[in-house]
Design a protein around this motif. Structure first.
Motif, PDB file in Angstrom:
ATOM      1  N   PHE A 195       0.848  -1.195   0.000  1.00  0.00           N
ATOM      2  CA  PHE A 195       0.000   0.000   0.000  1.00  0.00           C
ATOM      3  C   PHE A 195       0.887   1.250   0.000  1.00  0.00           C
ATOM      4  O   PHE A 195       1.091   1.871   1.045  1.00  0.00           O
ATOM      5  N   PRO A 196       1.410   1.638  -1.163  1.00  0.00           N
ATOM      6  CA  PRO A 196       2.369   2.745  -1.204  1.00  0.00           C
ATOM      7  C   PRO A 196       1.815   4.113  -0.817  1.00  0.00           C
ATOM      8  O   PRO A 196       2.574   5.047  -0.630  1.00  0.00           O
ATOM      9  N   ARG A 197       0.504   4.225  -0.665  1.00  0.00           N
ATOM     10  CA  ARG A 197      -0.073   5.506  -0.244  1.00  0.00           C
ATOM     11  C   ARG A 197      -0.272   5.584   1.266  1.00  0.00           C
ATOM     12  O   ARG A 197      -0.628   6.633   1.791  1.00  0.00           O
ATOM     13  N   ASP A 198      -0.033   4.468   1.974  1.00  0.00           N
ATOM     14  CA  ASP A 198      -0.226   4.420   3.433  1.00  0.00           C
ATOM     15  C   ASP A 198       1.130   4.375   4.136  1.00  0.00           C
ATOM     16  O   ASP A 198       1.827   3.373   4.092  1.00  0.00           O
ATOM     17  N   TRP A 199       1.488   5.458   4.798  1.00  0.00           N
ATOM     18  CA  TRP A 199       2.769   5.576   5.509  1.00  0.00           C
ATOM     19  C   TRP A 199       2.535   5.677   7.016  1.00  0.00           C
ATOM     20  O   TRP A 199       3.445   6.009   7.773  1.00  0.00           O
ATOM     21  N   THR A 200       1.315   5.357   7.479  1.00  0.00           N
ATOM     22  CA  THR A 200       0.941   5.582   8.872  1.00  0.00           C
ATOM     23  C   THR A 200       0.570   4.329   9.634  1.00  0.00           C
ATOM     24  O   THR A 200       0.728   4.276  10.852  1.00  0.00           O
ATOM     25  N   THR A 201       0.056   3.289   8.984  1.00  0.00           N
ATOM     26  CA  THR A 201      -0.481   2.114   9.664  1.00  0.00           C
ATOM     27  C   THR A 201       0.500   1.549  10.691  1.00  0.00           C
ATOM     28  O   THR A 201       1.616   1.147  10.353  1.00  0.00           O
ATOM     29  N   THR A 202       0.074   1.503  11.926  1.00  0.00           N
ATOM     30  CA  THR A 202       0.879   0.967  13.015  1.00  0.00           C
ATOM     31  C   THR A 202       1.204  -0.498  12.752  1.00  0.00           C
ATOM     32  O   THR A 202       0.387  -1.246  12.247  1.00  0.00           O
ATOM     33  N   ASP A 203       2.398  -0.921  13.078  1.00  0.00           N
ATOM     34  CA  ASP A 203       2.890  -2.294  12.941  1.00  0.00           C
ATOM     35  C   ASP A 203       3.124  -2.735  11.503  1.00  0.00           C
ATOM     36  O   ASP A 203       3.348  -3.914  11.254  1.00  0.00           O
ATOM     37  N   ASP A 204       3.056  -1.806  10.521  1.00  0.00           N
ATOM     38  CA  ASP A 204       3.380  -2.163   9.145  1.00  0.00           C
ATOM     39  C   ASP A 204       4.160  -1.040   8.460  1.00  0.00           C
ATOM     40  O   ASP A 204       5.159  -1.293   7.816  1.00  0.00           O
ATOM     41  N   ASP A 252       7.615  -7.582   7.012  1.00  0.00           N
ATOM     42  CA  ASP A 252       7.262  -7.410   8.420  1.00  0.00           C
ATOM     43  C   ASP A 252       8.342  -6.563   9.096  1.00  0.00           C
ATOM     44  O   ASP A 252       9.486  -7.003   9.233  1.00  0.00           O
ATOM     45  N   PRO A 253       8.005  -5.346   9.542  1.00  0.00           N
ATOM     46  CA  PRO A 253       9.000  -4.465  10.159  1.00  0.00           C
ATOM     47  C   PRO A 253       9.725  -5.074  11.362  1.00  0.00           C
ATOM     48  O   PRO A 253      10.855  -4.681  11.657  1.00  0.00           O
ATOM     49  N   VAL A 254       9.126  -6.037  12.030  1.00  0.00           N
ATOM     50  CA  VAL A 254       9.770  -6.687  13.170  1.00  0.00           C
ATOM     51  C   VAL A 254      11.073  -7.368  12.747  1.00  0.00           C
ATOM     52  O   VAL A 254      12.010  -7.477  13.535  1.00  0.00           O
ATOM     53  N   ASN A 255      11.144  -7.798  11.493  1.00  0.00           N
ATOM     54  CA  ASN A 255      12.318  -8.511  10.989  1.00  0.00           C
ATOM     55  C   ASN A 255      13.385  -7.595  10.388  1.00  0.00           C
ATOM     56  O   ASN A 255      14.383  -8.080   9.851  1.00  0.00           O
ATOM     57  N   MET A 256      13.197  -6.279  10.455  1.00  0.00           N
ATOM     58  CA  MET A 256      14.183  -5.352   9.903  1.00  0.00           C
ATOM     59  C   MET A 256      15.244  -5.051  10.960  1.00  0.00           C
ATOM     60  O   MET A 256      14.935  -4.878  12.134  1.00  0.00           O
ATOM     61  N   SER A 257      16.509  -5.011  10.503  1.00  0.00           N
ATOM     62  CA  SER A 257      17.598  -4.738  11.443  1.00  0.00           C
ATOM     63  C   SER A 257      18.832  -4.261  10.695  1.00  0.00           C
ATOM     64  O   SER A 257      19.016  -4.553   9.511  1.00  0.00           O
TER      65      SER A 257
END
Length: 181
Positions: A39-48, A90-95
């Motif tokens: 969803f390239p227009r959504d930069w706000t959704t929590t946890d994504d 999944d942002p949790v896996n970014m490091s």
């Protein structure tokens, strides 16, 4: 044309599309923001949607100037170093995977070349792959033999691109071009 109205979208010319997300450098250069997966227009959704705290990982300059891709990872370039980040839908896996002690001031000098990223550093042409493996770019990197020529010829705004048909990395500055084959 559909405008992105989300206030967290950086609207930056420095961006990268990877892992079903758009990554973009914030206006202050201190973070790399990313949109919601698919969803390239959504930069706000929590946890994504969210951001990578690239400035917090810096010892020196905190203004990210360019984004590249290496081994399915994101490379955040700074004037004095580059950071290699593991990214995932999944942002949790970014490091942060690694920091290498060479960077670029040229927003458009980098280009993917055969699984590596070549870029113009203050000392000359360098590769993220060599930096990642050795963390020593003084004598051993791809551009070392011609550093003095590169520094003399390329001044001002520099653009790099990979010409796949010839297997070449091009650096263009004004009416001059250097070609690595």
């Amino acid at each position: 044309v559909t405008e992105i109205t989300d206030s967290k979208c950086p609207h930056s010319p420095v961006f990268l599309k990877k892992t079903s997300k758009i990554f973009s450098v914030s206006q202050d250069g201190d973070t790399v923001r990313f949109c919601k997966t698919n969803f390239p227009r959504d930069w706000t959704t929590t946890d994504d949607a969210g951001f990578l705290p690239v400035g917090l990982q810096q010892r020196g300059a905190t203004d990210c100037v360019a984004l590249g891709e290496f081994n399915n990872q994101l490379v955040a370039f700074f004037p004095d170093c580059a950071q290699v980040w593991n990214i995932d839908p999944d942002p949790v896996n970014m490091s942060l995977a690694q920091t290498v002690d060479i960077g670029t001031t040229h927003r458009s000098s980098h280009a993917g070349m055969g699984g590596d990223v070549f870029f113009l550093a203050p000392s000359g042409v360098r590769s993220v792959g060599m930096a990642y493996q050795t963390n020593n770019l003084i004598d051993t990197d791809i551009g070392s033999p011609i550093d003095s020529i590169v520094r003399q010829v390329l001044t001002g705004d520099v653009h790099g691109f990979y010409y796949k048909g010839g297997g070449q990395y091009w650096l263009v500055s004004g009416d001059k071009a250097l070609v690595y084959s």
